[in-house]
Design a protein around this motif. Structure first.
Motif, PDB file in Angstrom:
ATOM      1  N   UNK A 328     -28.192  -3.983   5.420  1.00  0.00           N
ATOM      2  CA  UNK A 328     -27.951  -2.550   5.579  1.00  0.00           C
ATOM      3  C   UNK A 328     -26.777  -2.203   4.683  1.00  0.00           C
ATOM      4  N   UNK A 329     -26.979  -1.275   3.731  1.00  0.00           N
ATOM      5  CA  UNK A 329     -25.924  -1.001   2.767  1.00  0.00           C
ATOM      6  C   UNK A 329     -25.911   0.465   2.372  1.00  0.00           C
ATOM      7  N   UNK A 330     -24.753   0.909   1.896  1.00  0.00           N
ATOM      8  CA  UNK A 330     -24.613   2.257   1.347  1.00  0.00           C
ATOM      9  C   UNK A 330     -23.474   2.250   0.339  1.00  0.00           C
ATOM     10  N   UNK A 331     -23.617   3.049  -0.719  1.00  0.00           N
ATOM     11  CA  UNK A 331     -22.595   3.165  -1.752  1.00  0.00           C
ATOM     12  C   UNK A 331     -22.459   4.627  -2.158  1.00  0.00           C
ATOM     13  N   UNK A 332     -21.225   5.048  -2.405  1.00  0.00           N
ATOM     14  CA  UNK A 332     -20.950   6.404  -2.866  1.00  0.00           C
ATOM     15  C   UNK A 332     -20.170   6.324  -4.168  1.00  0.00           C
ATOM     16  N   UNK A 333     -20.554   7.120  -5.160  1.00  0.00           N
ATOM     17  CA  UNK A 333     -19.859   7.148  -6.439  1.00  0.00           C
ATOM     18  C   UNK A 333     -19.486   8.575  -6.794  1.00  0.00           C
ATOM     19  N   UNK A 334     -18.392   8.705  -7.541  1.00  0.00           N
ATOM     20  CA  UNK A 334     -17.893  10.006  -7.982  1.00  0.00           C
ATOM     21  C   UNK A 334     -17.399   9.848  -9.407  1.00  0.00           C
ATOM     22  N   UNK A 335     -17.894  10.691 -10.330  1.00  0.00           N
ATOM     23  CA  UNK A 335     -17.533  10.598 -11.748  1.00  0.00           C
ATOM     24  C   UNK A 335     -17.163  11.971 -12.264  1.00  0.00           C
ATOM     25  N   UNK A 336     -16.097  12.034 -13.059  1.00  0.00           N
ATOM     26  CA  UNK A 336     -15.705  13.318 -13.629  1.00  0.00           C
ATOM     27  C   UNK A 336     -14.450  13.215 -14.465  1.00  0.00           C
ATOM     28  N   UNK A 337     -13.905  14.377 -14.829  1.00  0.00           N
ATOM     29  CA  UNK A 337     -12.735  14.457 -15.701  1.00  0.00           C
ATOM     30  C   UNK A 337     -11.453  14.521 -14.882  1.00  0.00           C
ATOM     31  N   UNK A 338     -10.469  13.725 -15.314  1.00  0.00           N
ATOM     32  CA  UNK A 338      -9.154  13.762 -14.681  1.00  0.00           C
ATOM     33  C   UNK A 338      -8.205  14.705 -15.400  1.00  0.00           C
ATOM     34  N   UNK A 339      -8.216  14.667 -16.726  1.00  0.00           N
ATOM     35  CA  UNK A 339      -7.314  15.499 -17.519  1.00  0.00           C
ATOM     36  C   UNK A 339      -7.846  15.582 -18.939  1.00  0.00           C
ATOM     37  N   UNK A 340      -7.378  16.590 -19.678  1.00  0.00           N
ATOM     38  CA  UNK A 340      -7.797  16.783 -21.058  1.00  0.00           C
ATOM     39  C   UNK A 340      -6.703  16.324 -22.011  1.00  0.00           C
ATOM     40  N   UNK A 341      -7.104  15.589 -23.046  1.00  0.00           N
ATOM     41  CA  UNK A 341      -6.224  15.164 -24.118  1.00  0.00           C
ATOM     42  C   UNK A 341      -6.748  15.748 -25.422  1.00  0.00           C
ATOM     43  N   UNK A 342      -5.958  15.722 -26.482  1.00  0.00           N
ATOM     44  CA  UNK A 342      -6.455  16.236 -27.772  1.00  0.00           C
ATOM     45  C   UNK A 342      -7.732  15.552 -28.246  1.00  0.00           C
ATOM     46  N   UNK A 343      -7.896  14.279 -27.888  1.00  0.00           N
ATOM     47  CA  UNK A 343      -9.087  13.551 -28.322  1.00  0.00           C
ATOM     48  C   UNK A 343     -10.248  13.710 -27.361  1.00  0.00           C
ATOM     49  N   UNK A 344     -10.028  14.384 -26.229  1.00  0.00           N
ATOM     50  CA  UNK A 344     -11.098  14.545 -25.252  1.00  0.00           C
ATOM     51  C   UNK A 344     -10.579  14.391 -23.842  1.00  0.00           C
ATOM     52  N   UNK A 345     -11.489  14.291 -22.916  1.00  0.00           N
ATOM     53  CA  UNK A 345     -11.116  14.241 -21.507  1.00  0.00           C
ATOM     54  C   UNK A 345     -10.971  12.799 -21.026  1.00  0.00           C
ATOM     55  N   UNK A 346      -9.975  12.577 -20.170  1.00  0.00           N
ATOM     56  CA  UNK A 346      -9.869  11.311 -19.444  1.00  0.00           C
ATOM     57  C   UNK A 346     -10.870  11.366 -18.296  1.00  0.00           C
ATOM     58  N   UNK A 347     -11.772  10.415 -18.251  1.00  0.00           N
ATOM     59  CA  UNK A 347     -12.815  10.405 -17.227  1.00  0.00           C
ATOM     60  C   UNK A 347     -12.618   9.220 -16.301  1.00  0.00           C
ATOM     61  N   UNK A 348     -13.106   9.379 -15.093  1.00  0.00           N
ATOM     62  CA  UNK A 348     -12.974   8.318 -14.099  1.00  0.00           C
ATOM     63  C   UNK A 348     -14.251   8.216 -13.285  1.00  0.00           C
ATOM     64  N   UNK A 349     -14.526   7.020 -12.826  1.00  0.00           N
ATOM     65  CA  UNK A 349     -15.619   6.764 -11.893  1.00  0.00           C
ATOM     66  C   UNK A 349     -15.059   5.973 -10.721  1.00  0.00           C
ATOM     67  N   UNK A 350     -15.290   6.473  -9.525  1.00  0.00           N
ATOM     68  CA  UNK A 350     -14.834   5.820  -8.306  1.00  0.00           C
ATOM     69  C   UNK A 350     -16.038   5.467  -7.453  1.00  0.00           C
ATOM     70  N   UNK A 351     -16.002   4.291  -6.870  1.00  0.00           N
ATOM     71  CA  UNK A 351     -17.105   3.861  -6.009  1.00  0.00           C
ATOM     72  C   UNK A 351     -16.556   3.211  -4.756  1.00  0.00           C
ATOM     73  N   UNK A 352     -17.184   3.514  -3.626  1.00  0.00           N
ATOM     74  CA  UNK A 352     -16.865   2.858  -2.361  1.00  0.00           C
ATOM     75  C   UNK A 352     -18.182   2.489  -1.690  1.00  0.00           C
ATOM     76  N   UNK A 353     -18.221   1.325  -1.082  1.00  0.00           N
ATOM     77  CA  UNK A 353     -19.460   0.891  -0.456  1.00  0.00           C
ATOM     78  C   UNK A 353     -19.205   0.005   0.744  1.00  0.00           C
ATOM     79  N   UNK A 385     -11.574   3.909 -15.485  1.00  0.00           N
ATOM     80  CA  UNK A 385     -10.952   5.035 -16.173  1.00  0.00           C
ATOM     81  C   UNK A 385     -11.135   4.863 -17.674  1.00  0.00           C
ATOM     82  N   UNK A 386     -11.657   5.904 -18.337  1.00  0.00           N
ATOM     83  CA  UNK A 386     -11.834   5.916 -19.792  1.00  0.00           C
ATOM     84  C   UNK A 386     -10.855   6.916 -20.399  1.00  0.00           C
ATOM     85  N   UNK A 387     -10.087   6.457 -21.395  1.00  0.00           N
ATOM     86  CA  UNK A 387      -9.078   7.298 -22.031  1.00  0.00           C
ATOM     87  C   UNK A 387      -9.398   7.404 -23.522  1.00  0.00           C
ATOM     88  N   UNK A 388      -9.679   8.613 -24.028  1.00  0.00           N
ATOM     89  CA  UNK A 388      -9.916   8.769 -25.477  1.00  0.00           C
ATOM     90  C   UNK A 388      -8.592   8.726 -26.241  1.00  0.00           C
TER      91      UNK A 388
END
Length: 801
Positions: A328-353, A385-388
Motif C-alpha cells: 500500500x503506497x502513496x506519493x505526492x510531488x510538487x514542482x515549480x519556480x522558487x525565484x527568477x534569475x537573469x538566466x531563468x527561474x530557479x525550479x524545485x521538485x519536492x516529493x513525499x511518500x 533544485x535546478x539553478x540556471x
C-alpha cells in the motif's frame, strides 16, 4: 513540406509557425489536421501547428531537451502491437547503465506522472502522437531517482477503436507452441480516457527429449507449460475543473507446471506453481498557480503457491511453499519556480511518500514447517533544485542541480541519498550532462522474506571437480542481508551533428562503486566456495550435492563503462500530387481536391467537418470516419527508414567477496553466474524500413566471449571454461493491409488490419561453451542454455471502429 499543406500554411499568421530551431517532431500541437488530398492517409495525420508556444503539447518540465523525439509516423513504423511492445523495440534508446534496476525507463504521460505502467502498457501505438526520450536527470524533476531514462508519451486528443489480435508462436526445432489472444478498447475524447484490455496466453511444455540433450530425462521439462489470463481497465477524466484523475485496476493469474525429472521408482516429479495478482492504483495531476502537483499510489496483492515433488525412500513426497505479499503506497510531488534569475527561474521538485509492505511466507518440507512474517513501513522525502547560471552566456547555456532524499524504514532505520550535477549546452547542437550520486539502498522485502523452495535434480557444473551433477538447490529470502551504499559518477554527451537531419549521437560514461552490494548467489567456483563454505554440501567422495542459492552481500564492487551510439531516421516523402497529365497540381487544384474529399467523407462515412475544413470528432470516433483505415495506418505513400546502434564497453567490473579473499575480475576469468563472466563488449542495433504499409525490422545483440577459470591468475586448469561470443538477431515483417487498395476494395474486412511474421533468433544461435579439452560439459549443452532456439510468430491484428 507536402504540397497539400501549402494552402493551410498560407492562411496562418506568421506568429503561429514554430521556431526554426525546433525540430519538426517537436512542433507545438493543437488541433487535428484537415482532410488530405488523397496523397496522404485521409484518416490518420499529424497535428498541424496553430499556436505560438515554443513548448510542444505534453512536454516535460525543465530545460533538458529530449535525446530522441519520435513522431506518430515514426512510432507506427515500428509495427508494435501495444506500448509495452513499443518500449521493447526502443530498448537500445531507453536503456541505462546506471542504477539498481535492469535499465527500465520511467514512463510519463503528456509530461505527467501516471498511476503505474499498467495504466498505458496495453494501449495501441496508433493512439500516440509523439514519444520523447530523455536522460536520467529528468527523472529528478518528477520525484524519481536519477538512475532511469525517461520516456514521455503524448497521446492524440481523439481516438476510438477496438483492437483485436491473435498470434501463435512456434519453435522451429519443434516441441514448443505459444498461443495468445488479446482484445483492447480505447476511447480518447473530450479530455477523458477509457480503456479495457483482456489477454489470454497458453504455452505448451518443452521436454528434454524434444532436444538433442545427453542423458535426457523424458519427465524433465526445459520450458514449463503455463496458462495466463489478465484483465486491465483504466478510466481518466477531468474533475474539479483542472484536475486529471485516473483509476486503474488489474487482475492477473498464472498457472505453470514443470517436470523436474523422474523419481527412483520412475514416477514423474512435478512443480505446480500458481500466482495471482490484484492491483488498484490511482493518479491525480493538477496545477496550482505556477506549480504542478501530483498524487499517485495504490494497493497491490500477490498470492503465490508452489508445490514441489521430492524423491525419498518411501516414494514421492510433495513440499509446499506459499507467500502473500501486500503493498500500500502513496506519493505526492510538487514542482515549480522558487525565484527568477537573469538566466531563468530557479525550479524545485519536492516529493513525499509513504508505503506499507507485508510478506507472509510459509513452507513445509517433510515434517518441517517454516513460517516468516515481515513488514516494512517506509516514509520518504526527496528534493531537487535546478539553478540556471547562463542562458546565452560566453560558454552557452549552463544550469546546475542539487538533490537529496531520505527514507525512514521500520526494519532498516534511516537511509539517505545526495547528488549534484550540471546541464551544459555550449552550442545548440551539443549538450553535456554530468552528475554524482551517493545513496543507500535496502534489500527488497522479497529478498529478505521469500519462502524457501527446494528444487531437486538441478544440473550444476562444478568447476572444482569439472563435473556436471544433479544437485539440490535452495531458493528464497535471506533475512540477514544488509543495506548497500553506492556512489555513481556519470558524464553524458548528446549531439545532433548535422542540422536538418534526425541524427542523434549519444555517449555516456559511468563509474559505479558499491559497498555491501546485494546479489543472487553466484555460480559454483573454488573462489565462491572458499568465501561461502556453508552454502555448499558435498558427499564423502567430494561430489557436490546441495547449493544454497539465496541472495548474499558481497564486500564491495566497482564497474566502469562507456556506452555510445547513434539513432537516425528519415522520412521518405510521397511525391507531390499530380494531375492526369502527370504535372504537379496547383494550390487551387489541391484545394478543390480537398473539398471534394471532405464532401465525400460527409456523404459516405458520416464524419463531421467544420466550416474551417478541420475534421471534428464524429460519432464514430477519432478522425470522424472512425479513426483509421481507408488508405491505411502508415501514412499513404510516405515511408520511414530508421537505424540505431549502441556499443557498451566495460572498462572494469570487479567484486571483492569478503576480506582476505582474492578480488573477482569478471572481465578476466571470474564469474558470478552460470553463463560465465561479463562480456567486455556488447553491441545492440535496431533497423527498420516502412513504406506503403509494408515494413521490415531487424534488431539484434552481439556479446564478446568470456572465460571462467578454476584458478584465476594461476596456472591453466582442465576445468577452465571458454564461453564463445554470441550474436542473435530478430526479424519482423509486417503489412498494413489497409494500404493495399485492391485487397480492401475486394474484402473491406481487411480495413484497419495488419499481418505480422516475426522470426526470433533468426540464425538459431546458442551460446557455445567448451572446456580445456574443447569438449562441451553436460550442463552447458546448447539446448540447456537456450531450449527454445529459433521461433516463428504469426499474428493477425485488426482495429474496429
Amino acid at each position: 513540406m507536402p504540397a497539400w499543406l501549402l494552402p493551410l500554411v498560407s492562411l496562418a499568421p506568421a506568429t503561429t509557425l514554430p521556431p526554426a530551431s525546433l525540430p519538426a517532431q517537436q512542433a507545438p500541437t493543437g488541433q487535428e489536421s484537415p482532410a488530405s488530398t488523397g496523397e496522404e492517409d485521409p484518416e490518420l495525420e499529424e497535428d498541424i501547428v496553430v499556436t505560438g508556444s515554443r513548448v510542444p503539447r505534453g512536454s516535460v518540465i525543465g530545460d533538458i531537451t529530449p535525446e530522441v523525439v519520435l513522431s506518430g509516423r515514426d512510432i507506427r513504423a515500428y509495427g508494435a502491437s501495444n506500448i509495452g511492445e513499443l518500449l521493447e523495440e526502443l530498448a537500445p534508446l531507453t536503456g541505462s547503465i546506471q542504477g539498481r534496476g535492469a535499465g527500465a525507463p520511467v514512463v510519463l504521460l503528456s509530461g505527467r506522472r501516471i498511476s503505474g505502467f499498467r495504466e498505458i502498457r496495453d494501449l495501441p501505438p496508433e493512439a500516440i502522437q509523439r514519444v520523447d526520450i530523455l536522460p536520467e536527470e529528468v527523472a529528478l524533476k518528477y520525484g524519481y531517482r536519477p538512475d532511469q531514462k525517461v520516456v514521455n508519451i503524448v497521446l492524440r486528443r481523439r481516438f476510438n477503436a477496438i483492437t483485436a489480435e491473435a498470434e501463435t508462436n512456434l519453435a522451429t526445432d519443434g516441441g514448443r507452441q505459444v498461443h495468445e489472444a488479446d482484445v483492447n478498447y480505447l476511447r480518447l475524447a473530450n479530455g477523458s480516457r477509457f480503456s479495457v484490455d483482456g489477454e489470454y496466453t497458453h504455452s505448451n511444455p518443452l521436454f528434454e527429449t524434444e532436444r538433442d540433450i545427453s542423458n535426457a530425462d523424458p519427465n524433465r521439462t526445459l520450458l514449463a507449460a503455463s496458462d495466463t489470463a489478465k484483465l486491465n481497465a483504466t478510466y481518466n477524466r477531468t474533475i474539479f475543473g483542472n484536475v486529471s484523475a485516473t483509476l486503474n485496476g488489474e487482475l492477473e493469474g498464472t498457472n505453470s507446471l514443470a517436470g523436474l525429472g523422474s523419481a527412483a521408482n520412475g514416477q514423474r516429479l512435478l512443480r505446480d506453481s500458481r500466482t495471482r495478482t490484484g492491483a488498484l492504483s490511482y493518479a491525480f495531476n493538477g496545477d496550482l498557480s505556477k506549480w504542478r502537483w501530483s498524487l499517485d499510489g495504490g494497493y497491490t496483492r500477490d498470492w503465490t503457491t508452489t508445490l514441489t515433488d521430492r524423491d525419498y525412500a518411501a516414494g514421492v513426497q510433495r513440499d509446499r511453499a506459499r507467500s502473500v505479499t501486500e503493498l500500500l503506497q502513496t506519493e505526492a510531488t510538487l514542482s515549480g519556480n522558487l525565484a527568477d534569475l537573469p538566466a531563468g527561474a530557479i525550479t524545485a521538485t519536492l516529493k513525499a511518500g509513504a508505503s506499507m509492505r507485508d510478506i507472509h511466507s510459509e513452507s513445509r518440507r517433510a515434517d518441517v514447517f517454516t513460517a516468516t512474517d515481515l513488514s516494512r513501513d517506509q516514509v520518504s522525502g526527496q528534493a531537487n533544485v535546478d539553478v540556471p547560471i547562463f542562458r546565452n552566456g560566453p560558454i552557452g547555456a549552463l544550469s546546475i542541480n542539487v538533490n537529496g532524499a531520505v527514507d525512514q524504514l521500520s526494519d532498516f532505520g534511516t537511509l539517505g541519498a545526495v547528488g549534484y550535477g550540471f546541464n551544459w549546452r555550449p552550442v545548440e547542437a551539443i549538450r553535456v550532462i554530468g552528475s554524482m550520486t551517493y545513496e543507500d539502498g535496502a534489500p527488497t522485502i522479497q529478498q529478505l522474506g521469500n519462502p524457501v523452495i527446494v528444487t531437486p535434480n538441478v544440473r550444476v557444473f562444478d568447476l572444482t571437480t569439472g563435473q556436471t551433477v544433479n544437485a539440490i538447490t535452495l531458493e528464497g529470502g535471506n533475512p540477514n542481508l544488509l543495506a548497500d551504499q553506492r556512489r555513481v559518477l556519470k558524464l553524458g554527451l548528446t549531439a545532433k551533428p548535422i542540422s536538418g537531419t534526425d541524427l542523434t549521437m549519444l555517449v555516456n560514461y559511468t563509474d559505479s562503486r558499491i559497498e555491501n552490494p546485494i546479489a543472487s548467489f553466484p555460480t559454483a567456483t573454488p573462489e565462491i566456495e572458499a568465501a561461502f563454505p556453508d552454502r555448499f554440501d558435498r558427499d564423502g567422495a567430494g561430489a557436490l550435492i546441495r547449493i544454497d542459492n539465496r541472495p548474499v552481500n558481497f564486500e564491495s564492487s566497482r564497474q566502469r563503462q562507456i556506452r555510445w551510439g547513434f539513432n537516425w531516421s528519415e522520412t521518405l516523402e510521397a511525391p507531390p500530387p499530380a494531375g492526369p497529365d502527370g504535372q504537379p497540381l496547383t494550390p487551387e487544384q489541391i484545394e478543390e481536391r480537398r473539398s471534394a474529399m471532405r464532401e465525400r467523407f460527409r456523404q459516405e462515412r458520416g464524419s463531421g467537418t467544420s466550416e474551417s475544413g478541420v475534421r471534428t470528432a464524429g460519432s464514430r470516433g477519432f478522425g470522424g470516419a472512425g479513426g483509421f483505415g481507408g488508405r491505411g495506418l502508415g501514412g499513404g505513400r510516405t515511408g520511414r527508414v530508421q537505424f540505431s546502434a549502441f556499443h557498451t564497453w566495460r572498462l572494469e567490473d570487479t567484486i571483492r567477496i569478503r576480506p582476505g579473499v582474492p578480488e573477482l575480475d569478471l572481465l578476466d576469468g571470474s564469474a558470478t553466474g552460470a553463463r560465465g563472466g561479463r562480456p567486455r563488449h556488447e553491441i545492440e542495433f535496431n533497423a527498420g524500413y516502412n513504406r506503403n504499409g509494408i515494413g521490415v525490422r531487424l534488431n539484434g545483440t552481439w556479446e564478446s566471449g568470456t572465460t571462467l577459470l578454476a584458478n584465476p591468475g594461476g596456472a591453466p586448469s582442465p576445468e577452465d571454461l571458454t564461453f564463445g561470443s554470441l550474436f542473435t538477431a530478430n526479424l519482423r515483417l509486417f503489412a498494413d493491409l489497409s494500404q493495399q487498395r485492391a485487397l480492401v476494395q475486394k474484402a473491406p474486412f481487411f480495413r484497419g488490419s495488419r499481418v505480422t511474421l516475426a522470426i526470433n533468433n533468426l540464425f538459431n544461435q546458442r551460446l557455445e561453451v567448451r572446456d580445456a579439452a574443447r569438449a562441451v560439459p553436460i550442463g552447458y549443452q546448447p539446448s540447456l542454455l537456450d531450449p527454445l532456439g529459433r521461433s516463428v510468430r504469426l499474428s493477425f491484428r485488426k482495429l474496429f471502429f
